[in-house]
Structure formats: C-alpha cells, structure tokens
Scaffold this motif. Structure first.
Motif, PDB file in Angstrom:
ATOM      1  N   HIS A  56       0.821  -1.220   0.000  1.00 36.06           N
ATOM      2  CA  HIS A  56       0.000   0.000   0.000  1.00 36.06           C
ATOM      3  C   HIS A  56       0.853   1.268   0.000  1.00 36.06           C
ATOM      4  N   SER A  57       2.091   1.135   0.513  1.00 33.24           N
ATOM      5  CA  SER A  57       2.965   2.292   0.506  1.00 33.24           C
ATOM      6  C   SER A  57       3.407   2.628  -0.915  1.00 33.24           C
ATOM      7  N   GLY A  60       0.555   4.222  -2.703  1.00 34.97           N
ATOM      8  CA  GLY A  60       0.519   5.634  -2.304  1.00 34.97           C
ATOM      9  C   GLY A  60       1.463   6.464  -3.155  1.00 34.97           C
ATOM     10  N   ALA A  86      -3.707   2.600   1.145  1.00 36.06           N
ATOM     11  CA  ALA A  86      -2.783   3.409   0.336  1.00 36.06           C
ATOM     12  C   ALA A  86      -3.025   4.889   0.589  1.00 36.06           C
ATOM     13  N   GLU A  89      -0.924   6.814   2.985  1.00 39.06           N
ATOM     14  CA  GLU A  89       0.476   7.031   2.625  1.00 39.06           C
ATOM     15  C   GLU A  89       0.668   8.255   1.740  1.00 39.06           C
ATOM     16  N   VAL A  90      -0.414   8.948   1.387  1.00 40.54           N
ATOM     17  CA  VAL A  90      -0.275  10.112   0.505  1.00 40.54           C
ATOM     18  C   VAL A  90      -0.426  11.412   1.287  1.00 40.54           C
ATOM     19  N   ARG A  95      -5.222  13.059  -0.314  1.00 40.13           N
ATOM     20  CA  ARG A  95      -6.201  12.197   0.360  1.00 40.13           C
ATOM     21  C   ARG A  95      -7.578  12.862   0.322  1.00 40.13           C
TER      22      ARG A  95
END
Lengths: 471, 471
Positions: A56-57, A60, A86, A89-90, A95
């Motif tokens: 998920h990183s 992101g 994910a 991570e943004v 987001r």
C-alpha cells in the motif's frame, strides 16, 4: 499456494510486479507509462493487475505521481479492489481530494477493510457530516471502536492506536496461550507481544513473543511476564509517545485510558512516521512554510506562506527605519550604504547557526540543567571568537578596498558586536519562546534576523557616525 | 501498593529508582543532586545502586548532564557494573572523551558484554591502534564477528547490524522450531522473526514469530514462511536501509553479504535513530552547523561554523560590490539605501521557503516525474502572486512614507522581480545540486540568498536609476 499468497509479506509484494522501482528506488518510468495507458483506456482489470499486488505504501507513491484525473480514474476503476490503506500514505491534500470525489458508501466499504488506526486517519480528515454518514454505514462493532478512537484528541496516542491486541489472564500457562492462539481466528495481523490483564483490563504485565517460544508449555505466564511496564495514556500527544519509543527502543506498547484500562496498542511503524513528521515540522516552521506538502495547490501554498512574509515585511520596514535614522550619515559617506549589508548578513548567518542548534536541542529535550548553562556560555564565546576572526578579515578587506584604515576599524568593531549579539539572540530567543510554551521553531527565525539586522545596521552606522563625526 | 508502583505507566526501569524523571520527562533535579553527591564522595556502591537499574538510554542522558570529571568518576566507580551500551546513547564527543580516559582493558571488558551492533558503534570511533588492542583482548568468536562488521564501510548496513539471529532449515516443522528455541540457551536477546536458510546460508524465507505461535506443531515451516523477501545488502548505506524500513513498515530485516549469505539482521530501533539523524542532518546543513552536538567544545564549534561563515563573507562582499555599482545613484537619493534591504530581505525569505520545501522533498524522494514539473510551475506562480501582493503593500507604504508615488512604483516593480527570482532559485538551485550528486541541503541556502540579495539590490537600484534618470 493460495495460503502462500495469504501469508505474503506486504513489504515484498512490490517485488512481484517486476521492475516497479529502478536502482535509485524511484518508480520505473515505463511502469508508470503503462499504468497511465491503462487508466486512459479505462481498462479496469489491467489496472488492477498492475496495481493490486503493490504494497500500500507503493500504491501511495503511485497515486502521488498521477494527476488529479488519473488518481480518480485509478480509484474508480479498481472499485472495491482498491486498498484504502494506500490513502494513509499520501499527502493530506491528495487524500482529501480523492475522498471528496468518492461517494460515502464507497468510503465506508473501503474503510471497513482497514486496521483501526488506518481507518481513523482517513476518517479524521472528513467533514463531520460525511464522517457520520460513513460511520453509520459500518458494522456496529467497527463503528463503536472507531468512534471511541475518534473521541480522543487530535494527534493523541488514542488516535494512532490499533485496537486489536491479545490480552490473556495471568493464571494461564505458556501452553494455554499457544493453544489459544492456534485456535483463535480473530487475531491481529501482526503483533510482537501479549498483554496480561486482570478482569478490569488493567495491564499486569507483557510477554514478548520470543519469550513464549523459549518457555516450556507448563510455565506460568505470570512467571515470565515483564512487570516494569511502559504504558502510554491514550490522551497523551503522539510526539510524546514517539519520544518514548525512541528513548527505550520499543516496538509495541500498550495504550490505556484514563481509568488504566487497556484500549489499544501503538506500534513502532506508526511512530516512525510521527518522528519523521516532527523533525520535518521544525524544519518547515523555521522557514515559515507551515505544514505544506509538495502536492498542495498554488492557492494553498500562497495562503500558507503569506503570513510569514507579512511578518517579515514588518520587521524589514522596521530595520529600514533604523537605517533611516542615519540618513545624513550615509549622505556624507555612501560607502557605508555599500558595506552595511555585510555586517547584517554575517550576523544573520551566525544567529541562524546558534538558533538551529538550540531549536533542535530543545525539540530533542537535550537541554536539561547543566547542559543549558554550558550551551549559553559556549555560544557567547563562539560569537566572540567568530566576531574577532571575521572582524579582522572584513576589516582588512575594507581598509584595502577603500584605502581607509579607519573605515576598516569601524566595520571590524561593528562585526564583533553583531556576532556576539547573534550568538546570544540565537540561543535566548528560542529558549524564551520555549519557556512561554510557544514552539521555538515557529518564531525564532524572524526574531533572530530582526535582532541581527537592527543591531548590525545600528552598530555599523552608529560607530561610523561617531568615529567620523558625521552626526 | 508497592506492586502498583512497579507497574506504574512510564518508562520502565527508570521508575525503580523512584522519581527519576519529572512530569515533563526531564531528569529530576533532586535525583541528579543526590548522584552528584555520591560521585563527589566516591561512594561506588551508592552510585551503582541509583544508576545500575536505569535503562541504558537513561544512563546516557545522565552522562550527558554530568560534567567531564563527574562522568569519568561515574564510569570508574561503577567499574565492571557500568553498562557500556549507555555510551551508544550519548553524543559522539562525550563518548570519545570517556573512552580516551579508560584503559583499553576496561573497554574490552565493557564491550564483551554488548550486542554486536553496540560494540561496533563504540569501536568504530576509536583510533586504529586502540581498536586493535581492544579487539585482541576479546574472545576469538566475538573478535571475528566484530572485525567482520568493521570491515563493512562506515555508515553501511553491515556496521549497524546485529549478528545474532535464528536460522533454521526449511524441512523443520513448527514443533521442531519451538523445541529448538526452548532448548537452545544462546539465542539473541530479542527477535521478531526467524530466518529459513539453505546449507550455504542463503535466505529462503522468513517466519514472523506470531505465525509460528498460531500454527500447529506439525506444520512444515516451508508452508508458512514468507518467500517474497526484503533483504538488505550489508554494503548498502544505512540511510537507504532506513528508507526501506519506513516505506514497508518493517521491524526486522535480514542482511546479506555480496554472495547472498545471511550475515546479520537490522532492527527498527536502530533505524529510528538513523531516520532521526538524517532529518537532523539536513536541518543542520541548511544552517551550516555541520554535525555539531550541543556538548561539543567551543573550539570544535568554532571550527565547524567558520567555513560556512567564510563562504557567507565572500557572497556578502560580492553583494556589496553590486551595491557599489550604484554609488552615484545612492548619493543622489539616500532613500534608496534605506529601502533596499527590504527588497533583498523579502526575496531571501521567499527563497528560503521554496528551498526548504524542495530540499525536504528531495530528501524524502518525493520528486519523481510529473510532481517535479508541477512543483516548479507552482513555485514560479506562487512567487509571482506573492510578488504582486507584497509589491502593492510595500509600494503603498513607501509612497506614503516618502510622499513619492514614483518611488513606491519602483520598489513595487523590484519586489515582483525578486519574488519570482526567489521562487525559481529556491527550486532550481537544490535541484541542480542534487543532479550534480551534491547534498542539496549543504549549499542551497548560501546560493539562494546570494541570488536574492544580488537580484534584490540590482533590480531596485537599477530600476530607480533608470526611472529617475540618475545614471
């Protein structure tokens, strides 16, 4: 084989997609190109095939590289196959941009699959109305646990904690505990220790997993548990919690509510982000760029920077008024106007050096007792020594350039004064702000440069005026 | 009741010594006073009683607060009861200061009790001669393992790794593994996963401890191990390793040598320190204070700061020469000398804002592909918008102050130019340094302020000269 996939470590998943990152750790440009083509063509299955296996990183990182429309296309095309973690991570702006475009029902489905801490970090950014709509679409148990976390103050340990953990009674043996874990299907995804609690969920001890594995089945848990406990109050600030992790090399820690009841755990991976953010914040505050992200819009960026520049405009005008006092002096000797920025600039830099050291030492809590007195003494002495060194340098240069030894002596004297002032201001200003419970990173820079500018111009022009009898 | 105290929430062992830290997390002044009295009186047993139970990180904090003689007294009085891992928690200058005063034999005894990574971080600071003497006083196995770690480059993963880890063959079952761990006395102190290796110690997979605990005894290890592996090359830079931990939320990772043979493990607590240091380093480089510690001596501090100030002196003199070009202009209109620092100062601040954002984004690897183009465009636009805003503000203020609308228009025009230049320089200078493989944090600040100073003075004085026909 399917079991294999279940167990696949998040971290490694990126490797499955082959050539996702180049040798420098940047996302492969060809990979991105292919994804963009799939997005443009609306090929949902192909998008899922390339993005699905990513950690998920990494997902992101991909989202951050896409533009607004591509991001939305990705989330919409993947639908329920998009991993909402994910979004943790943004950058916040990205987001919010994505969440605003998604229907609340889709957010609810995405959030339902997340760990409690990830779900909280998505929900806390939503408008209250949207947040309530998403929450009410969730199953009861999840809704209650999320609401509970959201009730803790912003940036508190309670907001960051994971509410899944293993708690066992003290009278169990190692054998009981292992059997329980083999039987129980509803365990946290990953955990590093087990909590021993009483009937009221008050923590009695902790047992690291390796200790369970090393002990014989008959061993009473009570006899192998750690009883000197590190526990964190759910209301405590996350920065304070992160400092405990750093200081005591922790990997996981229990979180308790105001009644001492265990309510969750904090894990080191979340604290790593907090530590990173905290250092970053000081960095940004010193330069007056608030909590900007590189993906913020132009309007947000202007809005975040203008206040700092306005303050700087005020102090610059003030400094200019100090120079204005010496109008007549400058008129008689234009060389002063040419030389004066040197004194101010050197003071500003020396002040910034001292200030940076002090602000960081305050942030790291390094300035207890005797160290503080030593630091003050050292900085004043360093200012004096550097003052002498640069007074000689600039004095000689000036005397040669203008063929005027007296002018060299004047600038040298002003330099010594300003360097000592710079050292003193560089340490006392952040310290005073800290004593006043203000964040020393936020306002020190502007105060320190104002002081070194004003003193630099005043000392140089003043001494020159007196020396050459120009008043 | 006494049991209650043992488990009170807050940093573990610290509590045993009663009131070691106050509510703000600072070391209790009374506690320190008592310790100082014991040290002065040379009461070895009392010193050991109060310091002995502390976590090594707390002992490190105590050492940092003591002065030179008290530190040595503490280490000497405690003798072999002093935990050398506390030395890994203090500033490098303090570490060296203590180690230099201790006989090598005492260092060898202290190092022998340490984890491999802690021992390496003490030994790597020693002079080669002392290091060899300490090494040769160690038992063969430890000596070889330390030498091996020290052979890896400075700041590499190999230097930071722990060489104790559990490696098992793939054909074992969960039961075998648990029995082995129960039987084996020589296990690492703390571990979070087990490594599955072949006969050549090539890693085939990893098994987190919780997975072993959840699986039945008969389960083959091969069927539950992670096979998509994250491994780190021992020669890799520790910062790169830390980035992997951060990106993939790792807790422990295997380290392999150039032949793919497993040689050690990195754990997240060490990486937390690296992440902290890295952020800190950028911070310090921007202000030109190198890798200073608050406990450095005055001489070291002067030495670390002078180079930066010398560079600044050069650029300040250069800027002053630009002003010198306009001698005649200033002579005719002293108001220009009074106003010119405003334009330069605003440009300097705006440039610093853009530069800070860019330097951090580069450090965090956030500037891939499309984001970079967007950032450049944004910063130029922000510079233009801020230019307009502050041009109007300062233009009006100047027009009113001097009753001269034309002078207001001149300073406004110079402000717009300098703000756009600030935005452009603030992003392009760090980017160029990064492309040239230089650390953008180290030199950006001086280049950016030089550009904004020169352009600020030149634009303002130049436009004024043309406008008022003063050339």
């Amino acid at each position: 084989m399917s079991e294999e996939t279940d167990w696949a470590p998040d971290a490694g998943a990126a490797l499955d997609s082959g050539g996702f990152r180049d040798d420098d750790g940047r996302i492969n440009a060809l990979w991105m190109e292919r994804l963009r083509a799939f997005l443009e063509a609306g090929r949902a299955d192909d998008v899922t095939t390339v993005v699905g296996p990513l950690h998920h990183s990494d997902t992101g990182d991909v989202l951050e590289q896409l533009d607004h429309n591509e991001r939305l296309a990705l989330v919409r095309l993947m639908g329920d196959r998009f991993d909402f973690s994910a979004l943790t991570e943004v950058d916040e702006s990205i987001r919010l941009e994505i969440m605003e475009e998604l229907p609340n029902a889709a957010i609810a489905r995405g959030v339902a699959g997340l760990d409690n801490d990830d779900a909280v970090s998505l929900l806390e950014d939503l408008e209250p109305h949207d947040r309530n709509e998403v929450l009410s679409a969730l199953p009861t148990f999840e809704r209650l646990s999320l609401k509970r976390s959201l009730d803790f103050p912003e940036d508190s340990a309670g907001r960051r904690m994971q509410t899944d953990f293993i708690a066992i009674p003290p009278f169990w043996t190692v054998g009981h505990t292992i059997d329980y874990m083999r039987r129980e299907r509803d365990l946290p995804d990953e955990f590093y220790q087990i909590y021993v609690v009483d009937a009221a969920y008050k923590v009695l001890g902790t047992v690291p997993l390796d200790r369970i594995l090393r002990s014989l089945r008959g061993t009473p848990i009570e006899s192998i548990m750690n009883t000197t406990l590190v526990l964190i109050d759910a209301n405590e600030d996350q920065e304070e919690a992160a400092r405990q992790f750093e200081r005591y090399d922790l990997v996981e820690v229990g979180v308790v509510d105001e009644n001492g009841r265990m309510v969750g755990v904090l894990t080191v991976d979340d604290m790593v982000d907090v530590i990173q953010e905290e250092a970053d914040e000081d960095f940004r505050l010193l330069a007056g760029v608030g909590d900007e992200d590189v993906s913020d819009t132009t309007v947000d960026t202007v809005r975040s920077r203008v206040p700092w520049l306005v303050i700087n405009l005020f102090t610059a005008v003030m400094t200019s008024m100090v120079i204005g006092l010496f109008n007549a002096t400058i008129e008689q000797m234009v060389a002063l106007a040419v030389l004066m920025p040197i004194v101010a600039s050197m003071g500003g830099n020396a002040g910034a050096q001292t200030m940076t050291v002090t602000v960081r030492a305050l942030a790291m809590r390094e300035l207890d007792g005797g160290r503080l007195r030593r630091l003050i003494r050292r900085e004043v002495v360093v200012g004096f020594v550097n003052g002498i060194i640069f007074a000689i340098l600039i004095g000689v240069v000036t005397a040669l350039r203008y063929g005027d030894v007296q002018l060299g002596a004047v600038i040298a004297a002003a330099m010594i004064i300003n360097m000592i002032v710079a050292g003193t201001a560089g340490i006392l200003i952040p310290l005073t702000l800290d004593k006043l419970k203000a964040d020393p990173a936020i306002a020190s820079a502007v105060f320190v440069t104002t002081v070194t500018d004003v003193v630099g111009f005043f000392a140089f022009l003043g001494i020159a005026g007196l020396w050459f009898g120009l008043f």
